[in-house]
Design a protein around this motif. Structure first.
Motif, PDB file in Angstrom:
ATOM      1  N   ARG A 195       0.868  -1.177   0.000  1.00 27.06           N
ATOM      2  CA  ARG A 195       0.000   0.000   0.000  1.00 27.06           C
ATOM      3  C   ARG A 195       0.904   1.226   0.000  1.00 27.06           C
ATOM      4  N   SER A 196       0.923   1.927  -1.130  1.00 28.63           N
ATOM      5  CA  SER A 196       1.728   3.130  -1.270  1.00 28.63           C
ATOM      6  C   SER A 196       0.777   4.323  -1.340  1.00 28.63           C
ATOM      7  N   GLU A 197       0.712   5.086  -0.271  1.00 29.53           N
ATOM      8  CA  GLU A 197      -0.343   6.077  -0.105  1.00 29.53           C
ATOM      9  C   GLU A 197       0.219   7.441   0.302  1.00 29.53           C
ATOM     10  N   SER A 198      -0.274   8.485  -0.377  1.00 30.69           N
ATOM     11  CA  SER A 198       0.011   9.873  -0.006  1.00 30.69           C
ATOM     12  C   SER A 198       1.500  10.189  -0.005  1.00 30.69           C
ATOM     13  N   ASN A 199       2.232   9.590  -0.937  1.00 31.47           N
ATOM     14  CA  ASN A 199       3.630   9.930  -1.148  1.00 31.47           C
ATOM     15  C   ASN A 199       3.737  10.930  -2.304  1.00 31.47           C
ATOM     16  N   VAL A 200       4.949  11.407  -2.589  1.00 32.33           N
ATOM     17  CA  VAL A 200       5.138  12.204  -3.791  1.00 32.33           C
ATOM     18  C   VAL A 200       4.890  11.342  -5.021  1.00 32.33           C
ATOM     19  N   ALA A 201       5.569  10.197  -5.111  1.00 32.26           N
ATOM     20  CA  ALA A 201       5.301   9.195  -6.149  1.00 32.26           C
ATOM     21  C   ALA A 201       5.030   7.867  -5.452  1.00 32.26           C
ATOM     22  N   GLY A 202       4.190   7.042  -6.063  1.00 31.42           N
ATOM     23  CA  GLY A 202       3.832   5.786  -5.412  1.00 31.42           C
ATOM     24  C   GLY A 202       4.935   4.753  -5.478  1.00 31.42           C
ATOM     25  N   LEU A 203       5.184   4.222  -6.677  1.00 27.07           N
ATOM     26  CA  LEU A 203       6.275   3.287  -6.924  1.00 27.07           C
ATOM     27  C   LEU A 203       6.954   3.702  -8.220  1.00 27.07           C
TER      28      LEU A 203
END
Length: 312
Positions: free
Chosen positions: A199-207
């Motif tokens: 779960r990649s959430e609310s980052n600048v970029a996800g993956l």
């Protein structure tokens, strides 16, 4: 006259010698840390240490460090094969500057991180940084609030393996810099990554996968990131990245749900791409190959794959 002496050493004496020798060199196969521990201890279960860095020194290569209770156990550089476990407790590292966990190990060393909660407090640089080693396993961890990357996998040798399972990376990166998970190899043969339950959430970029490598993502979510949810990118005229995404969702991202830029190939199967600024985008020779079973709708611009192939 020649004299000969015969010494008799009992089995208990030999055992005691080996134990003292082992302790002197700090090479225990299993060590422990606790908020009530002391770094002057031997890091055994009965007398645990206070920090991961001390436990590492007293652990043998291929050994295990166990977190006994909830607390902050300090930044650490893992320079050998080791497993760090926090089963059923809040095994934490708070890092307001620099990197919380650095992996700089041997070419065949395997490092396992399981059950850790890693927090940058908004000012720490990276949560987990891999520069050298054979393989990194990140299992059931949470990496939060770093100013650059939650996980930066950047083997200087150009090779390494990454495995992520059931892990959350969120609130990482500042402005246009950083993101949740970043993979890059600038020399060959390139990284290999297998990701399941991210779960990649609310980052600048996800993956974001860059330059040289192959990534498989399954059963994962990339949501509410400032830029793209899933990105494969290479420098102009060089590199080769392959990104396969299956049974996953990319939604509410600020720019693109799935992006392929440069000499990259992104393959999508049973992926939901919705409510992004652009659903799919391929640029500078990038390719997005669809198996025709994806759901792309309700983006400002849906976009389309560069190729659709039948399932076999």
């Amino acid at each position: 006259m020649e004299r000969r002496y015969v010494f008799s050493i009992s089995a208990p004496s030999i055992a005691l010698f080996l134990l003292v020798s082992q302790a002197a060199h700090g090479q225990l196969t299993r060590t422990w840390v606790s908020v009530n521990g002391n770094d002057g201890n031997d890091c055994s279960r009965a007398t645990p240490c206070r920090t991961l860095s001390t436990a590492l020194v007293k652990s043998s290569a291929g050994g295990e460090i166990d977190v006994l209770d909830s607390g902050d156990f300090g930044k650490v550089t893992l320079n050998k094969a080791i497993t760090v476990l926090a089963p059923g407790v809040l095994g934490g590292i708070q890092s307001s500057s620099g990197t919380a966990i650095t992996i700089n190990a041997g070419a065949n060393d395997r490092v396992v991180l399981r059950g850790l909660t890693i927090d940058g407090l908004g000012t720490g640089l990276d949560g987990i940084s891999f520069t050298a080693g054979g393989a990194l396993y990140v299992e059931s961890c949470t990496v939060n609030n770093f100013s650059r990357y939650g996980l930066d996998f950047a083997p200087t040798s150009g090779t390494g393996k990454l495995f992520i399972t059931d892990t959350v990376v969120r609130n990482n990166g500042v402005g246009a810099v950083g993101g949740g998970v970043h993979l890059i190899a600038t020399t060959g043969p390139g990284f290999i990554a297998s990701i399941d339950g991210l779960r990649s959430e609310s980052n600048v970029a996800g993956l974001k996968a860059e330059t040289l490598g192959a990534v498989t993502v399954r059963n994962s979510l990339s949501a509410n990131n400032g830029y793209s949810g899933f990105t494969a990118v290479t420098p102009a005229g060089s590199g080769d990245v392959r990104l396969f995404i299956e049974n996953s969702v990319s939604t509410h991202n600020g720019t693109t749900g799935v992006a392929s830029v440069g000499l990259t190939t992104v393959i999508i199967s049973n992926v939901v791409i919705t409510d992004n600024q652009t659903g799919m985008a391929a640029a500078s020779g990038g390719a997005i190959i669809s198996f025709g079973n994806n759901k792309v709708q309700a983006n400002t611009t849906d976009g389309s794959p560069t190729q659709t192939v039948p399932q076999k």
